[in-house]
Design a protein around this motif. Structure first.
Motif, PDB file in Angstrom:
ATOM      1  N   ARG A 410       0.843  -1.213   0.000  1.00  0.00           N
ATOM      2  CA  ARG A 410       0.000   0.000   0.000  1.00  0.00           C
ATOM      3  C   ARG A 410       0.869   1.250   0.000  1.00  0.00           C
ATOM      4  N   LEU A 411       1.895   1.222   0.900  1.00  0.00           N
ATOM      5  CA  LEU A 411       2.700   2.436   1.095  1.00  0.00           C
ATOM      6  C   LEU A 411       3.773   2.596   0.028  1.00  0.00           C
ATOM      7  N   MET A 412       4.533   1.521  -0.215  1.00  0.00           N
ATOM      8  CA  MET A 412       5.740   1.669  -1.019  1.00  0.00           C
ATOM      9  C   MET A 412       5.556   1.324  -2.496  1.00  0.00           C
ATOM     10  N   VAL A 413       4.398   0.763  -2.840  1.00  0.00           N
ATOM     11  CA  VAL A 413       4.114   0.575  -4.272  1.00  0.00           C
ATOM     12  C   VAL A 413       2.979   1.531  -4.668  1.00  0.00           C
ATOM     13  N   LEU A 414       1.783   1.319  -4.130  1.00  0.00           N
ATOM     14  CA  LEU A 414       0.616   2.086  -4.601  1.00  0.00           C
ATOM     15  C   LEU A 414       0.743   3.582  -4.289  1.00  0.00           C
ATOM     16  N   ALA A 415       0.933   3.895  -2.994  1.00  0.00           N
ATOM     17  CA  ALA A 415       0.973   5.320  -2.633  1.00  0.00           C
ATOM     18  C   ALA A 415       2.268   5.965  -3.132  1.00  0.00           C
ATOM     19  N   ASN A 416       3.352   5.212  -3.121  1.00  0.00           N
ATOM     20  CA  ASN A 416       4.630   5.756  -3.601  1.00  0.00           C
ATOM     21  C   ASN A 416       4.504   6.167  -5.075  1.00  0.00           C
TER      22      ASN A 416
END
Ligand code: FAD
Length: 561
Positions: A410-416
């Motif tokens: 969630r944090l390091m692929v999608l939101a990043n």
């Protein structure tokens, strides 16, 4: 009673009727969809035989956004089973199924039951909707006892200073509760062992397999309703992986304790195509419904014999992050009001998703806060159109399929990637909200607008959580199957540098970014030009729903005469 319920759920109503007893109810309590627990609050003040529970299935709420079908199934199956479980214990159940809003439905029910009690709703949207009923005295509000902390804890822990800091809040809670403390000091010498929890996963130890559940007729009936009424929503329903009953919730929790927690800490940041959830607990869908109470989770974890990095790491998530996010959201009215400034969007969610706004709708479009002024529309790649970046495509496919991923994708692929592309924060937040089965405004908004995209600026995160392909390559196996080489051709690293270059003036006094900004300064003008070109190219191609290839991102040499 409200019209069409028996037609929509004949099995449920028949089962409820079989448990109905003629008792005198002294207290009626409205139990919202996410408070499915009778061990606290006004529901446990009197004997079950003297207490009535009001539960509402509002089709209007289900249609407010095109929520993933698995999320609707999670909520309906759990709420229906909860009603049956409580009916068996002796509670009187008033189960309303309606096309109307919660407020109008409760107004009608009040005419029959009189005074209704409830614990404060977790979601801003529901609090707002029920405000008039509370003012009129139809509903008597009680504190929400499912949380572990009060607003006073947030104020004391953060000392009211911005950026509000989760680590200070968490340290304060550890001292206050004496959790993992010894003689006034944190066990192991540090409050957070996050630094030790960054191992990639290479296939061992083996990742646990999620438990499977046998669907029963009540769950199948809910599934059929969703497939009929919400057929145009994203995703599909997989009842075999959906805990629906209290017994299922306890099975899942047992599995987490037996199979996941020992390795939770060290592999917390790892991602893999070989396991969707690795050693993460997958408990958020049930904790957010309060099927499993955070208090119980923490007490059970404290009693386990676990490596400290796993024990502390897990407790920090539940005691620290979860409570912190909820306070940040509540304090800012979901980021609608900050420092006297208004950020609310008047566009209702219904209008946004192309439905007519129901007359009774009170929901606005949420906060439009956008500290770095991102304006890229959400590309089709987030709805499953191939982007050509294996990490993004793999994670999006998993979300479309299951409505879930653990924290790091969630944090390091999608939101990043969303941040590096400057996707409009409201759009990416609404995407997370409809796509994830554990999403509610109080948790999805701070996580996406704050932690994920830095759209709230330095309110409670000190810097954007962004990274280039090195991080993704180190922590996952996504790059192995990708057309891009992580060190040579992957555009994510250039997007990262281009982002920093565009926003460097806003970060120049940010201590946590000073080293990376010095490295940025040393990048050659040529490299910076390619970074900027890559950003424009990737943004343009993804906005046109084109798949990226190494060739499509190669800059043609400028012709010189
Ligand atoms: P584990 O890793 O096993 O952690 C245990 C528990 O800690 C979780 O079940 C959850 O209750 C709690 N927790 C951990 N981190 C957070 C956090 N940042 N905020 C709140 N609770 C936390 N969580 C949601 O519940 N709903 C969301 O809609 C949601 N959206 C997110 C969006 C983004 C961009 C990011 C970065 C995070 C989001 N999170 C959300 C937080 C977190 O990713 C999930 O709680 C977690 O991945 C759920 O998986 P799990 O139960 O296996 O968690």
């Amino acid at each position: 009673m409200i019209g069409f319920q028996e037609a929509h759920a004949p099995r449920l109503y028949k089962a409820l009727a079989a448990h109905e007893r003629q008792t005198t109810v002294k207290k009626w309590v409205y139990v919202p969809y996410d408070q499915l627990n009778t061990s606290l609050g006004p529901v446990c003040e009197l004997a079950p035989s003297e207490t009535g529970l009001i539960l509402i299935e509002s089709l209007a709420k289900g249609k407010r956004r095109p929520y993933h079908q698995q999320k609707l199934a999670l909520i309906l199956c759990n709420q229906r089973h909860f009603a049956l479980e409580q009916a068996q214990i002796g509670y009187r159940i008033h189960y309303a199924m309606t096309a109307d809003s919660y407020a109008n439905t409760l107004q009608q029910i009040y005419k029959v039951t009189g005074q209704i009690h409830m614990m404060e709703a977790a979601e801003y949207e529901l609090r707002k909707e029920l405000e008039p009923l509370i003012q009129e005295g139809v509903i008597r509000l009680h504190p929400n006892e499912t949380w572990l902390t009060q607003e006073a804890d947030f104020d004391a822990g953060t000392k009211g200073k911005r950026p509000w800091r989760m680590d200070l809040f968490y340290q304060y809670l550890r001292r206050k509760t004496n959790i993992l403390m010894e003689n006034g000091k944190p066990v192991g010498g540090k409050y957070s062992l996050d630094g030790e929890n960054r191992k990639p996963w290479k296939g061992t130890p083996p990742a646990p397999q999620l438990p499977r559940f046998q669907p029963d007729p009540i769950a199948l009936e809910a599934k059929a309703l969703i497939e009929k009424v919400f057929h145009n929503h994203i995703g599909t329903i997989d009842l075999n992986h959906l805990p629906c009953t209290q017994a299922h919730a306890e099975t899942l929790w047992r599995w987490v304790q037996d199979e996941c927690l020992v390795n939770f800490g060290p592999y917390e940041d790892a991602m893999s195509t070989q396991s969707k959830t690795l050693f993460h607990s997958c408990l958020s869908p049930l904790i957010n419904l309060n099927r499993l109470l955070p208090r119980k989770i923490i007490n059970d974890v404290l009693a386990l014999d676990l490596p400290l990095s796993s024990k502390e790491g897990f407790i920090r998530q539940v005691l620290g992050w979860r409570e912190f996010m909820r306070h940040v959201h509540r304090k800012t009215h979901g980021f609608r009001r900050l420092d006297e400034q208004e950020w609310s969007s008047e566009v209702s969610p219904c209008a946004k998703w192309g439905h007519p706004r129901p007359a009774h709708s009170t929901s606005d479009g949420g906060s439009l806060i956008n500290a770095l002024d991102y304006q890229t529309p959400l590309p089709e790649a987030f709805w499953g159109k191939e982007s050509g970046l294996n990490c993004l495509d793999h994670v999006v496919n998993q979300v479309m399929e299951t409505g879930f991923t653990h924290h790091i994708p969630r944090l390091m692929v999608l939101a990043n990637i969303a941040t590096l592309l400057e996707i409009q924060p409201r759009e990416i937040t609404d995407w997370f909200w409809v796509s994830f089965i554990d999403a509610y405004d109080w948790v999805v908004e701070p996580n996406v607008l704050g932690m994920g995209t830095y759209a709230t600026g330095p309110l409670f995160t000190t810097k954007p959580y962004i990274a280039g392909s090195n991080y993704i390559n180190k922590m996952s196996d996504f790059c192995k199957e990708c057309a891009f080489h992580p060190k040579k051709t992957c555009p994510i690293t250039r997007l990262y540098w281009a982002f920093l270059e565009r926003h460097k003036s806003k970060f120049k006094s940010n201590f946590r970014l000073s080293m990376i900004l010095r490295t940025l300064d040393k990048r050659s003008p040529d490299n910076k030009a390619i970074d900027a070109f890559t950003f424009e190219q990737v943004r343009r191609q993804l906005s046109n729903a084109q798949s990226l290839t190494p060739e499509s991102l190669t800059r043609q040499p400028v012709e010189t005469k």
